[in-house]
Motif scaffolding. Structure first.
Motif, mmCIF file in Angstrom:
data_model
loop_
_atom_site.group_PDB
_atom_site.id
_atom_site.type_symbol
_atom_site.label_atom_id
_atom_site.label_comp_id
_atom_site.label_asym_id
_atom_site.label_seq_id
_atom_site.Cartn_x
_atom_site.Cartn_y
_atom_site.Cartn_z
ATOM 1 N N ALA A 1 0.870 -1.182 0.000
ATOM 2 C CA ALA A 1 0.000 0.000 0.000
ATOM 3 C C ALA A 1 0.900 1.222 0.000
ATOM 4 O O ALA A 1 1.791 1.350 0.855
ATOM 5 N N PHE A 2 0.686 2.119 -0.955
ATOM 6 C CA PHE A 2 1.545 3.289 -1.107
ATOM 7 C C PHE A 2 0.904 4.495 -0.422
ATOM 8 O O PHE A 2 -0.288 4.755 -0.584
ATOM 9 N N LEU A 3 1.721 5.230 0.329
ATOM 10 C CA LEU A 3 1.241 6.424 1.017
ATOM 11 C C LEU A 3 2.336 7.478 0.982
ATOM 12 O O LEU A 3 3.449 7.237 1.459
ATOM 13 N N ASP A 4 2.044 8.637 0.401
ATOM 14 C CA ASP A 4 2.996 9.745 0.434
ATOM 15 C C ASP A 4 2.987 10.386 1.805
ATOM 16 O O ASP A 4 1.966 10.374 2.512
ATOM 17 N N SER A 5 4.113 10.980 2.182
ATOM 18 C CA SER A 5 4.290 11.452 3.552
ATOM 19 C C SER A 5 3.390 12.619 3.917
ATOM 20 O O SER A 5 3.188 12.907 5.102
ATOM 21 N N ASP A 6 2.826 13.329 2.919
ATOM 22 C CA ASP A 6 1.934 14.454 3.223
ATOM 23 C C ASP A 6 0.461 14.103 3.035
ATOM 24 O O ASP A 6 -0.405 14.967 3.132
ATOM 25 N N ASP A 7 0.168 12.835 2.784
ATOM 26 C CA ASP A 7 -1.216 12.375 2.671
ATOM 27 C C ASP A 7 -1.586 11.567 3.906
ATOM 28 O O ASP A 7 -0.729 11.190 4.715
ATOM 29 N N SER A 8 -2.860 11.263 4.056
ATOM 30 C CA SER A 8 -3.299 10.461 5.201
ATOM 31 C C SER A 8 -4.543 9.667 4.836
ATOM 32 O O SER A 8 -5.294 10.040 3.930
ATOM 33 N N TRP A 9 -4.742 8.557 5.559
ATOM 34 C CA TRP A 9 -5.869 7.663 5.313
ATOM 35 C C TRP A 9 -6.928 7.780 6.401
ATOM 36 O O TRP A 9 -6.611 8.040 7.567
ATOM 37 N N SER A 10 -8.165 7.534 6.025
ATOM 38 C CA SER A 10 -9.230 7.371 6.998
ATOM 39 C C SER A 10 -9.056 6.025 7.705
ATOM 40 O O SER A 10 -8.446 5.100 7.142
ATOM 41 N N PRO A 11 -9.585 5.868 8.928
ATOM 42 C CA PRO A 11 -9.358 4.630 9.689
ATOM 43 C C PRO A 11 -9.815 3.353 8.989
ATOM 44 O O PRO A 11 -9.250 2.284 9.225
ATOM 45 N N THR A 12 -10.822 3.437 8.109
ATOM 46 C CA THR A 12 -11.335 2.230 7.444
ATOM 47 C C THR A 12 -10.708 2.013 6.067
ATOM 48 O O THR A 12 -11.165 1.147 5.320
ATOM 49 N N TYR A 13 -9.658 2.787 5.738
ATOM 50 C CA TYR A 13 -9.083 2.705 4.395
ATOM 51 C C TYR A 13 -8.621 1.287 4.064
ATOM 52 O O TYR A 13 -9.060 0.698 3.063
ATOM 53 N N LEU A 14 -7.719 0.732 4.862
ATOM 54 C CA LEU A 14 -7.151 -0.571 4.516
ATOM 55 C C LEU A 14 -8.194 -1.684 4.541
ATOM 56 O O LEU A 14 -8.185 -2.559 3.670
ATOM 57 N N SER A 15 -9.101 -1.653 5.499
ATOM 58 C CA SER A 15 -10.122 -2.706 5.546
ATOM 59 C C SER A 15 -10.984 -2.674 4.289
ATOM 60 O O SER A 15 -11.307 -3.725 3.712
ATOM 61 N N GLY A 16 -11.344 -1.477 3.837
ATOM 62 C CA GLY A 16 -12.149 -1.360 2.625
ATOM 63 C C GLY A 16 -11.392 -1.784 1.380
ATOM 64 O O GLY A 16 -11.949 -2.439 0.483
ATOM 65 N N ILE B 1 -8.719 -3.878 1.195
ATOM 66 C CA ILE B 1 -8.449 -5.315 1.206
ATOM 67 C C ILE B 1 -9.703 -6.103 0.850
ATOM 68 O O ILE B 1 -9.653 -7.095 0.116
ATOM 69 N N ARG B 2 -10.840 -5.660 1.349
ATOM 70 C CA ARG B 2 -12.109 -6.325 0.999
ATOM 71 C C ARG B 2 -12.338 -6.254 -0.509
ATOM 72 O O ARG B 2 -12.728 -7.240 -1.146
ATOM 73 N N LEU B 3 -12.077 -5.084 -1.115
ATOM 74 C CA LEU B 3 -12.262 -4.934 -2.554
ATOM 75 C C LEU B 3 -11.264 -5.786 -3.333
ATOM 76 O O LEU B 3 -11.604 -6.345 -4.380
ATOM 77 N N LEU B 4 -10.048 -5.914 -2.812
ATOM 78 C CA LEU B 4 -9.043 -6.747 -3.466
ATOM 79 C C LEU B 4 -9.419 -8.226 -3.454
ATOM 80 O O LEU B 4 -9.215 -8.940 -4.440
ATOM 81 N N GLN B 5 -9.979 -8.672 -2.353
ATOM 82 C CA GLN B 5 -10.163 -10.109 -2.155
ATOM 83 C C GLN B 5 -11.545 -10.614 -2.523
ATOM 84 O O GLN B 5 -11.699 -11.806 -2.803
ATOM 85 N N ASP B 6 -12.550 -9.755 -2.512
ATOM 86 C CA ASP B 6 -13.889 -10.208 -2.890
ATOM 87 C C ASP B 6 -13.902 -10.609 -4.359
ATOM 88 O O ASP B 6 -13.271 -9.963 -5.199
ATOM 89 N N PRO B 7 -14.647 -11.663 -4.710
ATOM 90 C CA PRO B 7 -14.701 -12.085 -6.115
ATOM 91 C C PRO B 7 -15.281 -10.986 -6.999
ATOM 92 O O PRO B 7 -16.261 -10.343 -6.597
ATOM 93 N N PRO B 8 -14.721 -10.786 -8.199
ATOM 94 C CA PRO B 8 -13.475 -11.401 -8.658
ATOM 95 C C PRO B 8 -12.257 -10.711 -8.047
ATOM 96 O O PRO B 8 -12.213 -9.480 -7.983
ATOM 97 N N ALA B 9 -11.298 -11.489 -7.586
ATOM 98 C CA ALA B 9 -10.113 -10.943 -6.922
ATOM 99 C C ALA B 9 -9.344 -10.021 -7.871
ATOM 100 O O ALA B 9 -9.334 -10.222 -9.095
ATOM 101 N N CYS B 10 -8.704 -8.990 -7.294
ATOM 102 C CA CYS B 10 -7.981 -7.992 -8.092
ATOM 103 C C CYS B 10 -6.492 -8.004 -7.757
ATOM 104 O O CYS B 10 -6.062 -8.529 -6.727
#
Length: 348
Positions: free
Chosen positions: A97-112, A114-123
């Protein structure tokens, strides 16, 4: 603690490796790291790459509270491509997961993601939307307002700019990135676009969500601040694609059309800069070259007026610029006022 010691102390293989390049990042990298540590999805590691930053003492001080929770690498300056590549090579996770040092993620970013990556069809790669912040945010509140993604993500839609991948909000299968050849260190801009094209051409499956899952900073100091240089970088990627990829006749024709479009955009912007500088003859030449592609009546009229009364053309253009700047300020102020109003609690 060096990287080997840090890795050994973690003693685990996370699902996701978060890669944060750091260059002149001391003032804001803590916010990026805090946004990762605040994730509801915790199966991750954080890799910070000091890319030969001139503020290394200050950076080390900013990172000091996090040194037992990150892996820290140092290298001579290689630009964002080289920094991310070092992080990818060092990564333990299945996904990066790429993150530039001046950007930031919401708390549910990675969970959302990863779910999109793994739900069929996998990406192999997914990206999300983000809130635009900073002096260059302009009138578009989100990244997908400025650069919409529509339809499936594939080689053609990336080339046509129907889908625009935002690197700080991208999670990808590490092996797919390695198989595509990593980021090209020859590029200091558009290096991400080059990689996405190579991955898509190899058949990588990509997807996105329009949900806003963080903030993306836009500033003059950052690499995202120079529009002309970004277009030059994009043009270089198209030319590389033509010369190095095994393209079909249709794909090659599409790329050549985008080369012509980028060249015309660059000439158009060049003409505007020359007009402001009162280099009227050079401005006319640049506008003329741009209009070979655009074939616009407005540009033809501009060329005629430049031959008759060039100072008047400059005055009209400067007046329109001032009007647009004033409108941007009004929109920005209205946005701040709206945000402040929504933050005020209701009283009885």
């Amino acid at each position: 603690m060096n990287d080997a010691e840090t890795k050994a102390s973690h003693g685990r293989q996370p699902l996701v490796s978060v890669i944060i390049p750091a260059y002149k990042a001391a003032d804001h990298i803590a916010s990026a790291i805090e946004s990762v540590l605040a994730q509801t999805f915790s199966d991750h590691e954080i890799i910070v790459i000091n890319d030969g930053s001139p503020d290394t003492p200050q950076l080390l001080e900013a990172l000091r509270p996090y040194r037992d929770r990150i892996r820290y690498l140092e290298q001579p300056n290689q630009g964002p491509s080289g920094a991310r590549n070092s992080g990818i090579r060092a990564a333990s996770g299945t996904y990066v997961a790429f993150l530039d040092s001046d950007d930031s993620w919401s708390p549910t970013y990675l969970s959302g993601q990863i779910r999109l990556l793994q739900d069929p069809p996998a990406c192999d790669l997914v990206y999300s939307n983000a809130q635009r912040v900073g002096p260059l945010a302009g009138r578009w509140p989100t990244c997908m307002d400025a650069s919409p993604s529509n339809g499936p993500v594939n080689f053609e839609s990336l080339v046509r700019e129907q889908c625009t991948v935002l690197t700080s909000f991208t999670v990808a299968r590490r092996q797919s990135v390695l198989d595509a050849g990593l980021f090209d260190t020859a590029f200091r801009r558009s290096e991400d676009f080059d990689l996405w094209l190579r991955m898509a051409h190899r058949g990588a499956k990509m997807n996105y969500q329009r949900t806003v899952l963080g903030t993306h900073a836009l500033s003059e100091e950052g690499l995202s601040g120079d529009r002309d240089a970004l277009r030059e970088g994009q043009l270089a990627v198209y030319r590389k694609t033509l010369s190095t990829m095994d393209l079909s006749a249709q794909e090659a024709s599409l790329i050549r059309a985008q080369v012509e479009r980028c060249e015309a955009l660059i000439r158009l912007d060049e003409g505007k800069h020359l007009l402001i500088s009162r280099r009227y003859r050079d401005a006319a030449s640049a506008f003329s070259k741009a209009n070979i592609f655009y074939n616009r009546a407005s540009l033809r009229v501009t060329l005629v007026l430049l031959g008759i009364a060039p100072p008047a053309v400059r005055w009209l253009y400067m007046t329109s610029l001032r009007a647009k700047t004033g409108l941007r300020h009004l929109r920005s102020r209205a946005g701040r006022n709206a945000a402040e109003s929504s933050a005020v609690p209701e009283t009885n």
